[in-house]
Design a protein around this motif. Structure first.
Motif, short mmCIF file in Angstrom:
data_model
loop_
_atom_site.label_atom_id
_atom_site.label_comp_id
_atom_site.label_asym_id
_atom_site.label_seq_id
_atom_site.Cartn_x
_atom_site.Cartn_y
_atom_site.Cartn_z
N TYR A 51 -7.33 4.13 -2.97
CA TYR A 51 -6.27 3.28 -2.41
C TYR A 51 -6.55 2.97 -0.95
CZ TYR A 51 -2.95 3.39 -6.35
OH TYR A 51 -2.32 3.20 -7.54
N ALA A 61 0.79 3.98 -2.93
CA ALA A 61 0.35 5.34 -2.63
C ALA A 61 1.48 6.35 -2.85
CB ALA A 61 -0.17 5.42 -1.20
N SER A 88 -2.84 5.46 -10.23
CA SER A 88 -3.87 5.74 -9.22
C SER A 88 -5.01 6.56 -9.81
CB SER A 88 -3.25 6.49 -8.03
OG SER A 88 -2.82 7.77 -8.42
N PHE A 137 0.83 -1.21 0.00
CA PHE A 137 0.00 0.00 0.00
C PHE A 137 0.86 1.25 0.00
CE2 PHE A 137 -1.78 3.43 2.58
CZ PHE A 137 -2.90 3.76 1.83
#
Length: 442
Positions: free
Chosen positions: A235, A17, A330, A13
């Motif tokens: 996310y 991110a 993203s 993650f």
């Protein structure tokens, strides 16, 4: 019932991110702003406002998505359902439009990076005419390279969150970091680099109260973390609910800021190396051409170094291409998640539909480049993103009640730090962000 895909690890993650946040804005925008605004003084103010404003904004966006476990449209609609249900969904859909807008120009710029990397490769191979064409600014080149980047992003997104986004972020981010460090080591050994290093690392504290510098640093800190178009929210929704969002946000912010700092260690000394070699880089203490320097001053510098310089150019523009790719992933996921969850599309179909829309929008920008390109960027970065993030603060602090731990009085009364944090997001952040918006937009 649809089973949502998710990140399988904390590091996955954080890398995904951080990859979203780390883009061309970090690796070129940050050093350009630093060079134009006092070097070390800008760096100091940037670090301060990142802590005061940008990280809280990142927290608010991720927190909303994580608690809802849904795409941004559904997440904001649910958070606002007791007071402004329609407006919440409208804000989510505005984020979808913002993501498409970002992708429409970002893929064009990313194509420039890729073509410049190939220009250096073909120059090494002796294909001078092809190299010159790849480095030139032409509509045909844009028409060829923009679809390449759209396809690269789609190829990763359609594989899913874990198999696509998480795995590729874990591969690309270490490569980006290693390439950046390698380029820094090389540039710092060149004549003139130490003057740039001194300019960058030693702040003149008499400049830190300059309003122009402060506003520039606040804007850079806010926009460099890729906040305001829903990417971080989606996310956050892919992370297990009630994870320690604070620690995750600090990890993302630290990695993002570290990459921006390293970019400054590369770009600013490189500009002084170019100046030492006889190129005009500054006029009245401002960069000539600002963002265009990346396609003019630095390639000329690399060429003057001979074959080694062309290898450095290949690495540099490949680095920027990777940074651009991790950022587009993203933004693409925002509309894809909406179509999958609310319109019951397969991920594959949603990915290619969104990619087709982005490609169409990019082609329109290319066709009317002079009229539209700058306007689209300005509207997104100076109006839509700050307004979206201001709305996130208002949602977390004032609109969202049920399920919001930051406004739960029973929790706040038992945890003084949560009380301080909740009130900081509720009162201080909206005021700070309003100041940024007014000064940047007007």
């Amino acid at each position: 019932m649809l089973v949502r895909d998710s990140f399988h690890s904390r590091i996955g993650f954080v890398l995904a991110a951080a990859g979203s946040a780390i883009g061309l804005g970090n690796i070129w925008g940050f050093p350009t702003n630093a060079a134009n605004n006092g070097g070390g003084a800008f760096l100091f103010v940037y670090l301060v406002v990142t802590l005061l404003l940008a990280l809280p904004a990142l927290y608010a966006e991720i927190y909303i998505g994580n608690q809802a476990q849904k795409n941004p449209v559904s997440a904001l609609g649910e958070a606002c359902k007791n007071r402004l249900p329609r407006f919440g969904r409208f804000a989510g859909k505005a984020g979808l439009c913002g993501a498409i807008m970002m992708l429409s120009f970002y893929t064009i710029v990313a194509g420039w990076m890729l073509s410049h990397a190939l220009s250096a490769v073909t120059a090494i191979g002796g294909l001078t005419d092809l190299s010159n064409w790849l480095a030139s600014d032409s509509t045909l080149r844009n028409l060829l390279f923009t679809p390449v980047f759209v396809l690269l992003g789609a190829a990763i997104i359609h594989q899913g969150v874990h198999a696509g986004i998480e795995k590729w972020s874990a591969r690309l981010m270490p490569i980006l970091l290693l390439m950046l460090i390698g380029l820094i080591i090389y540039i710092l050994q060149q004549d003139g680099a130490m003057a740039g290093l001194k300019q960058y690392l030693i702040p003149d504290f008499t400049q830190v109260t300059d309003p122009t510098l402060v506003i520039s640093a606040m804007g850079q800190a806010f926009f460099s973390l890729s906040i305001g178009v829903g990417g971080m929210m989606v996310y956050g929704s892919y992370m297990q609910k009630d994870k320690d969002i604070g620690k995750l946000v600090l990890s993302i912010g630290a990695l993002d800021t570290f990459i921006a700092f390293l970019a400054g260690l590369l770009i600013i000394p490189a500009l002084f190396v170019a100046q030492h070699a006889g190129q005009q880089v500054f006029a009245d203490e401002k960069l000539i051409g600002e963002g265009q320097l990346i396609f003019k001053i630095l390639p000329t510098l690399f060429e003057s170094m001979g074959t080694v310089g062309l290898l450095v150019a290949t690495g540099f523009f490949s680095l920027l291409s990777i940074a651009a790719l991790t950022s587009t992933i993203s933004s693409t996921e925002v509309p894809v998640s909406y179509l999958v969850e609310e319109k019951s599309m397969s991920r594959k179909k949603a990915t290619w539909l969104v990619s087709a829309v982005v490609l169409t929008a990019s082609m329109v920008l290319i066709a009317f480049f002079e009229a539209l390109f700058g306007i689209v960027i300005q509207v997104l970065t100076t109006i839509m993103q700050p307004l979206s993030c201001l709305f996130y603060f208002l949602v977390v602090g004032w609109i969202w009640n049920r399920g919001n731990k930051l406004t739960d009085k029973s929790r706040l009364s038992n945890d003084k730090w949560l009380w301080v944090w909740g009130n900081y997001l509720r009162y201080v952040c909206p005021i700070l962000l309003t100041v940024v918006f007014v000064n940047v937009a007007f």
